[in-house]
Each structure stands twice: as structure tokens, then as C-alpha cells.
Design a protein around this motif. Structure first.
Motif, short mmCIF file in Angstrom:
data_model
loop_
_atom_site.label_atom_id
_atom_site.label_comp_id
_atom_site.label_asym_id
_atom_site.label_seq_id
_atom_site.Cartn_x
_atom_site.Cartn_y
_atom_site.Cartn_z
N UNK A 53 0.94 -1.27 0.18
CA UNK A 53 -0.02 -0.05 0.01
C UNK A 53 0.85 1.19 0.01
N UNK A 54 0.46 2.24 -0.64
CA UNK A 54 1.32 3.58 -0.97
C UNK A 54 1.11 4.35 0.50
N UNK A 55 1.90 5.12 0.75
CA UNK A 55 1.83 6.17 1.96
C UNK A 55 1.41 7.42 1.26
N UNK A 56 -0.10 7.60 1.67
CA UNK A 56 -0.61 8.82 1.03
C UNK A 56 -0.43 9.77 2.02
N UNK A 90 -4.62 8.64 8.10
CA UNK A 90 -4.37 8.66 6.93
C UNK A 90 -5.52 9.46 6.29
N UNK A 91 -5.49 10.42 5.08
CA UNK A 91 -6.39 11.26 4.66
C UNK A 91 -7.37 10.39 3.97
N UNK A 92 -8.82 10.54 4.06
CA UNK A 92 -9.54 10.00 3.35
C UNK A 92 -9.62 10.10 1.71
N UNK A 93 -10.06 9.30 1.20
CA UNK A 93 -10.24 9.28 -0.53
C UNK A 93 -11.05 10.75 -0.79
N UNK A 94 -12.15 10.81 0.07
CA UNK A 94 -12.83 11.92 -0.17
C UNK A 94 -12.19 13.28 -0.12
N UNK A 95 -11.43 13.67 1.22
CA UNK A 95 -10.64 14.70 1.16
C UNK A 95 -9.66 14.80 0.11
N UNK A 96 -8.82 13.78 -0.07
CA UNK A 96 -7.85 13.76 -1.00
C UNK A 96 -8.52 14.33 -2.46
N UNK A 97 -9.55 13.47 -3.04
CA UNK A 97 -10.09 13.92 -4.11
C UNK A 97 -10.76 15.20 -4.17
N UNK A 98 -11.00 15.81 -3.10
CA UNK A 98 -11.55 17.06 -3.04
C UNK A 98 -10.30 18.16 -3.06
N UNK A 99 -9.19 17.99 -2.29
CA UNK A 99 -8.17 18.76 -2.45
C UNK A 99 -7.68 18.79 -3.93
N UNK A 100 -7.53 17.59 -4.58
CA UNK A 100 -7.00 17.68 -5.77
C UNK A 100 -7.93 18.37 -6.96
N UNK A 101 -9.24 18.42 -6.81
CA UNK A 101 -10.32 18.95 -7.55
C UNK A 101 -9.77 20.30 -7.54
N UNK A 102 -9.79 20.72 -6.01
CA UNK A 102 -9.78 22.27 -5.95
C UNK A 102 -8.28 22.99 -6.53
N UNK A 103 -7.62 21.88 -6.33
CA UNK A 103 -6.16 22.42 -7.03
C UNK A 103 -6.05 22.67 -8.55
N UNK A 104 -6.92 21.78 -9.22
CA UNK A 104 -7.00 21.91 -10.59
C UNK A 104 -7.81 23.01 -11.13
N UNK A 105 -8.85 23.16 -10.15
CA UNK A 105 -9.62 24.73 -10.47
C UNK A 105 -8.58 25.79 -10.22
N UNK A 106 -7.85 25.94 -9.39
CA UNK A 106 -6.98 26.70 -9.05
C UNK A 106 -6.06 27.02 -10.05
#
Length: 383
Positions: free
Chosen positions: A66-69, A85-101
Motif C-alpha cells: 500500500x502506498x503512503x498517501x 491517513x487522509x480519506x479518499x474523499x478529502x484527497x479527491x476534494x483537494x486535488x479537484x480544487x487544485x485543478x480549479x486553481x
């Protein structure tokens, strides 16, 4: 039927990362426990379905371990090292907001936009209350603020719109994108800030109570004032920050921003003997009664016992109201999940050919007819 060799620890890791109830997963995947014990192996179709259900990239199941996220931004939620560990929901939300930014930053820079001078204008050595007063001036809360909104609940939306007018992407959302089956967990985080001179972004967990959302919005705005030192994820109990120095600074700045100490002290003698002093202050300052009461406690106008008695009763009543409340209009919800300025920038870029419609769909989380209908409501004639 082709079976796929997947290490049991990777399957267990995916289950834990998704934070989906184990019983729910076992109903959808009857052999999941056997997979995790290594007694059986899934087919490729089963693995694909399992990856989708747990919001896990398919390729992760072929790793040796397993990767260390880790969070891609700072974590201000705790000073402990044994953070979950951060949840998939939090990670996916941050990544989506970074793409918007990233998109909006390039749009503004290509359009010869100027960097926003308030981003990073504060330092941790500054007086946080002075920073809060400066935030209030820049946002314009002294310019007819109280007269323009009827209630503090409307004030949350008005504060978000005023923040957006400054050039900040201000998002309030309680789910991942528009996926109502992926509700964000307020116990994991309350909000986060992505600081940038051209396209700062603040995200407020909309699954939280309305009374907490207003404070989080102001708190994350203080993170933007700190710039790079303030970029990160926040998590605190209600409107009470953790021990992080940055969190304490933003907490004090937000409190002064919403309820200036000098004004509250002037108002207190007129309400202190009333049966509902915090509600009366809330109507005056256009904040939630929780924020008003907490500020009175901080200024030692009321005891901690008196405030916490009110806090527990009020939050219980607020939770009951949320349970009985219905859903809102989907397209009106997009104004808070996307922000009109961001949505308009995406739509114009798509119309002018600088962005494909597929890319526009991915950035907004809207597809086909929903994208066109929202554009129509914003006055953009999309094909």
C-alpha cells in the motif's frame, strides 16, 4: 474467467481509505472477506468495480505494498505525528480544487491580471485582531453590511459572495463534487485554504452546521491573508481551534473580523439582561448566535459555563433542524459548490476554444445538459 492476483493488504488498505462501512461493502462484494484473507482472487471486472466503489485508482492494486498517501498541503489539524491517513474523499476534494486553481491562475495571468495584494500580506508576528480588522475593511463589512442581509443565515452566502468579488474562489460543499453519496466528514476537516497571488481558494465543508460554516469561511480567509504560511487543512471542534500557532492566529483574526471587540462591548450592556442575549447580538452583527456567544466568552463578558450550556443546547437544536430540512435547487447549489466567477471563466474559455468541453466538464463536475443549463442561468449561451 481471468482472476487477478492482488495482495490482501492492498484490498484492506482500499477499504480503510474509502471509509465505507464494511457491511455495505460486503453486501456489494460478497467475496471481499475471502479476498482479504487471500482465499480467493477477484476477476478483473470485480476488481474494477471494487476500485470504483472504494474510489481507488485501479493501478494501486498492482503495487507491491500500500502506498503512503499524504496531504498535498500542510496539515493544521493536529500537532501529533500519529495522524490518521487522509480519506479518499478529502484527497479527491483537494486535488479537484487544485485543478480549479491551476486553471484560474493561468486564465488570470494570460489575461494580464494583477496579483492580489492582500494574499500573504499578514505575518504570524502581526497582531491577529489588527489583521481581522483589515480583512473586514477589504471585504467591506463596514459598508452597509448589516443592512443588506436580513438574517445571519443569509449572511453566510453574502460573505461568500463578497469574498468571491475580491478574486478568491470561495467554495462551500458538503460532498465530493456533485456526488451526494460521498458526504464529507466534518470530523476529518472543517475547511482548507490554497493560497496563490492570482487565484487563492478557500473551501468550507458544507456538511457542517451553518453556524460553523460562517466561522470557517472567515477562518480560511485569514489563512489566505497569511499566504504560503497559511496554506493547509483546518480541523477544529465547532468553532474552537487546535493548538497549532497558525490555527490560533486565524481563529483570533476571524473572531475580530466577524465580531469586532469594540462594537461588542458597546452592545453588551443593552442585551446582557435579556433572555436571549446571544441571539440579539447575532441579529446585530449578522453572525450565528454561536459565534456571538463565543466572542462574548473570549472577551470575558460571560462565563465559560454559561456559554457552553448555550452552545450544547443550540447545536442540538440546529442538528434537529438540519434533519428535517429539505434539499435545495441543484443549480442554485452550484453557485456555492463552484462559485459564479469560476464557472463563468470556465464557460467563456470553452466558448472561445481555449478549453475543450470535456475539460470544462471535468473542472466543474457538470456534464452535458447540466453544464448547458447552468450556463443558461448565468447568461452564457452555450451550444
Amino acid at each position: 474467467m481471468t482472476r487477478v492476483q492482488v495482495k490482501p493488504e492492498l484490498l484492506r488498505w482500499a477499504c480503510e481509505r474509502s471509509r465505507i462501512d464494511e457491511l455495505e461493502l460486503s453486501v456489494r462484494f460478497p467475496h471481499v472477506e475471502a479476498w482479504e484473507r487471500g482465499e480467493k482472487q477477484p476477476t478483473i471486472k470485480q476488481l474494477e468495480a471494487f476500485a470504483k466503489a472504494t474510489h481507488t485508482p485501479l493501478g494501486y492494486f498492482f503495487l507491491p505494498e500500500p502506498p503512503v498517501e499524504r496531504l498535498p498541503i500542510q496539515d493544521f489539524r493536529t500537532v501529533r505525528e500519529d495522524v490518521p491517513r487522509p480519506s479518499a474523499d478529502l484527497l479527491d476534494t483537494i486535488y479537484a480544487m487544485q485543478r480549479r486553481q491551476d486553471f484560474l491562475r493561468e486564465e488570470r495571468r494570460d489575461g494580464e491580471g494583477e496579483p492580489l495584494d492582500f494574499v500573504g500580506s499578514a505575518r504570524l508576528a502581526d497582531d491577529p485582531e489588527a489583521v481581522g480588522r483589515e480583512m473586514r475593511r477589504v471585504v467591506g463589512l463596514d459598508d452597509g453590511w448589516a443592512a443588506e442581509v436580513k438574517t445571519w443565515t443569509e449572511a453566510v452566502g453574502e460573505l461568500r459572495r463578497r469574498t468571491e468579488k475580491l478574486g478568491v474562489i470561495a467554495v462551500i460543499n458538503g460532498v465530493v463534487g456533485n456526488n451526494t453519496s460521498r458526504k464529507l466528514d466534518v470530523h476529518e476537516f472543517r475547511g482548507f485554504a490554497l493560497t496563490d497571488a492570482y487565484a487563492p481558494l478557500i473551501f468550507v465543508n458544507g456538511a457542517d452546521a451553518k453556524s460553523a460554516q460562517m466561522f470557517t469561511l472567515a477562518h480560511e480567509l485569514a489563512h489566505v491573508w497569511l499566504g504560503r504560511d497559511g496554506e493547509g487543512v483546518s480541523g477544529f471542534e465547532g468553532i474552537f481551534p487546535g493548538d497549532q500557532r497558525v490555527e490560533r492566529f486565524c481563529d483570533h483574526a476571524a473572531a475580530e473580523f466577524l465580531v469586532p471587540a469594540s462594537e461588542l462591548k458597546k452592545q453588551w450592556p443593552t442585551v446582557r439582561h435579556e433572555g436571549d442575549p446571544f441571539e440579539r447580538l447575532a441579529r446585530h452583527f449578522k453572525v450565528s448566535p454561536i459565534v456571538a456567544g463565543r466572542r462574548a466568552m473570549d472577551l470575558r463578558l460571560v462565563s465559560r459555563d454559561a456559554f457552553f450550556k448555550f452552545y450544547k443546547d443550540y447545536t442540538r437544536r440546529e442538528r434537529d433542524r438540519v434533519k428535517t430540512a429539505g434539499g435545495g435547487d441543484f443549480y442554485n447549489t452550484q453557485n456555492t459548490r463552484l462559485g459564479q466567477s469560476f464557472a463563468l471563466a470556465v464557460m467563456r474559455a470553452a466558448l472561445e476554444g481555449r478549453l475543450s468541453f470535456k475539460e470544462a466538464y471535468d473542472l466543474t463536475g457538470l456534464r452535458g445538459g447540466a453544464f448547458q443549463e447552468y450556463g443558461r442561468r448565468l447568461g452564457v449561451p452555450l451550444p
